[in-house]
Design a protein around this motif. Structure first.
Motif, PDB file in Angstrom:
ATOM      1  N   LYS A 160       4.183  -3.058  -7.924  1.00  0.00           N
ATOM      2  CA  LYS A 160       4.595  -1.672  -8.165  1.00  0.00           C
ATOM      3  C   LYS A 160       6.106  -1.632  -8.362  1.00  0.00           C
ATOM      4  O   LYS A 160       6.850  -2.181  -7.550  1.00  0.00           O
TER       5      LYS A 160
ATOM      6  N   SER B 156       0.850  -1.190   0.000  1.00  0.00           N
ATOM      7  CA  SER B 156       0.000   0.000   0.000  1.00  0.00           C
ATOM      8  C   SER B 156       0.883   1.235   0.000  1.00  0.00           C
ATOM      9  O   SER B 156       2.048   1.186   0.429  1.00  0.00           O
TER      10      SER B 156
ATOM     11  N   SER C 237      -3.864  10.533   0.885  1.00  0.00           N
ATOM     12  CA  SER C 237      -4.532   9.551   0.019  1.00  0.00           C
ATOM     13  C   SER C 237      -3.820   8.208   0.141  1.00  0.00           C
ATOM     14  O   SER C 237      -2.580   8.148   0.114  1.00  0.00           O
ATOM     15  N   THR C 238      -4.607   7.141   0.263  1.00  0.00           N
ATOM     16  CA  THR C 238      -4.049   5.798   0.438  1.00  0.00           C
ATOM     17  C   THR C 238      -4.605   4.873  -0.634  1.00  0.00           C
ATOM     18  O   THR C 238      -5.799   4.912  -0.938  1.00  0.00           O
ATOM     19  N   LYS C 239      -3.718   4.086  -1.182  1.00  0.00           N
ATOM     20  CA  LYS C 239      -4.161   3.108  -2.179  1.00  0.00           C
ATOM     21  C   LYS C 239      -3.324   1.841  -2.042  1.00  0.00           C
ATOM     22  O   LYS C 239      -2.160   1.886  -1.630  1.00  0.00           O
ATOM     23  N   LYS C 240      -3.949   0.724  -2.381  1.00  0.00           N
ATOM     24  CA  LYS C 240      -3.258  -0.558  -2.337  1.00  0.00           C
ATOM     25  C   LYS C 240      -2.832  -0.957  -3.744  1.00  0.00           C
ATOM     26  O   LYS C 240      -3.408  -0.502  -4.733  1.00  0.00           O
ATOM     27  N   PHE C 241      -1.817  -1.805  -3.819  1.00  0.00           N
ATOM     28  CA  PHE C 241      -1.351  -2.269  -5.130  1.00  0.00           C
ATOM     29  C   PHE C 241      -0.906  -3.727  -5.005  1.00  0.00           C
ATOM     30  O   PHE C 241      -0.449  -4.170  -3.961  1.00  0.00           O
TER      31      PHE C 241
END
Length: 382
Positions: free
Chosen positions: A248, A218, A241-245
């Motif tokens: 990457k 993340s 802002s938080t996002k998962k991947f």
């Protein structure tokens, strides 16, 4: 003189090789006894212990070559003196300078061997030996650190090149022997040292070209402008802002080779690796003295062979009645051990007192060379 040169080379060469084999057998025996305690833990078997000891031998050969050159030369020259051969050689117009030149020519072979082992063979064999032990004992390289491994990197505008726009700190919980990273945290800062991003990943695999592939992680991005203008809690939440991947890429100057250096003895690294790692530390404003000293020692150490052989030359002027060969050999062993101790001591003292790395590396050899010259002048006068 060519016949005499070949005679010197044959006698000294045989003696040095014999001393090296004796030392390697002794150290290998003690290492094997020490490794037997670990046999049976995990998948570590007797064949792994034998292979580990075998791969440790090049490192011992590199360290012991100057001492072997000293003892072997003392033995050969003492035999010349005991049989009055050296006296006949001197009576046949062989000067001390000529004897010294013959020893230098012979020493070049041992010095080149020392350089080749230290630069090309020892780094590979030591690394392989460590991996064999770690893999078969089921361990990891960074398990001994409470918070894992920490290292610093620079963030550039175009990935590997371009202007430096920030810095990042990497925290790795576990570094596996194959270079895979587990439980990774990355803290990214801008040039004002404000936190801009926090990246976590379960694993990271190196795919080459300074690129890591982060998996199952993340990323939390911190908007600097929004955070500075935040007045209430809701503004702070909006600014982050938080996002998962699932996967990457990460471009970094940090490579598996650089990470492995943190677990390597600088004395077992090649000069090429030491230059690269010193440059990496310097670019990241980290202390480089330890590795600079190791680099200069790596460059200077092969020349210690010449110093040791110069110390052996005065023994040719001591006739058998001045002491038995065994006493001379014992004296040579003590001189060799003293050189190793002083060489190691200067590294630590120089690091503590911030001496110039070159001076720290060259002073022990210089002191012993002056002692050799002084001893040679004394025996010639008496």
């Amino acid at each position: 003189m060519k016949i005499l040169q070949k005679y010197f080379a044959a006698e000294i060469g045989r003696s040095v090789i014999f001393v090296l084999i004796a030392f390697l057998a002794l150290f290998g025996f003690f290492d094997l006894i020490a490794e037997l305690k670990a046999v049976g833990h995990g998948g570590y078997k007797i064949q792994h212990a034998l292979l580990f000891v075998l791969l440790s031998m090049p490192g011992y050969l590199y360290e012991l070559m100057p001492i072997a050159a000293l003892i072997g030369t003392i033995w050969a020259l003492s035999q010349f003196a005991a049989r009055s051969e050296f006296t006949i050689m001197r009576a046949s117009s062989m000067s001390t300078g000529m004897a010294g030149m013959m020893l230098i020519k012979i020493g070049m072979v041992f010095a080149i061997t020392t350089f080749v082992f230290g630069e090309f063979i020892v780094p590979i064999s030591s690394s392989t030996a460590g991996k064999i032990r770690t893999l078969n004992q089921g361990g990891s390289l960074s398990q001994e650190f409470r918070s894992g491994l920490w290292t610093k990197d620079l963030i550039r505008a175009n990935g590997k090149d371009g202007e430096v726009i920030g810095s990042r700190f990497l925290n790795v919980r576990t570094v596996q022997p194959d270079g895979k990273l587990l439980d990774l945290k990355i803290y990214e800062f801008n040039r004002n040292f404000h936190l801009t991003a926090l990246i976590t990943a379960a694993t990271a695999n190196y795919v080459g070209d300074n690129t890591w592939n982060l998996s199952d992680g993340s990323e939390a991005a911190f908007g600097e402008t929004q955070l500075m203008g935040a007045t209430v809690a809701s503004d702070i939440t909006t600014a982050i802002s938080t996002k998962k991947f699932a996967s990457k890429p990460l471009i970094s100057e940090v490579t598996p080779e650089i990470l492995s250096v943190g677990f390597s003895d600088p004395a077992q690294m090649s000069a090429y690796d030491l230059v690269n790692y010193t440059q990496y530390l310097s670019e990241n404003n980290r202390e480089t003295a330890r590795y600079e000293i190791a680099l200069w020692k790596k460059i200077v150490y092969p020349f210690a062979v010449f110093v040791m052989m110069a110390l052996a030359l005065p023994f040719a002027y001591l006739h058998f009645r001045s002491g038995g060969v065994s006493l001379k050999i014992f004296t040579g062993i003590m001189i060799g051990v003293s050189f190793q101790l002083i060489n190691s001591l200067f590294s630590h003292v120089g690091l503590l007192n911030t001496w110039p790395p070159f001076a720290t590396a060259v002073l022990p050899s210089l002191l012993f060379l002056l002692a050799a010259i002084g001893t040679l002048l004394w025996v010639e006068r008496h």
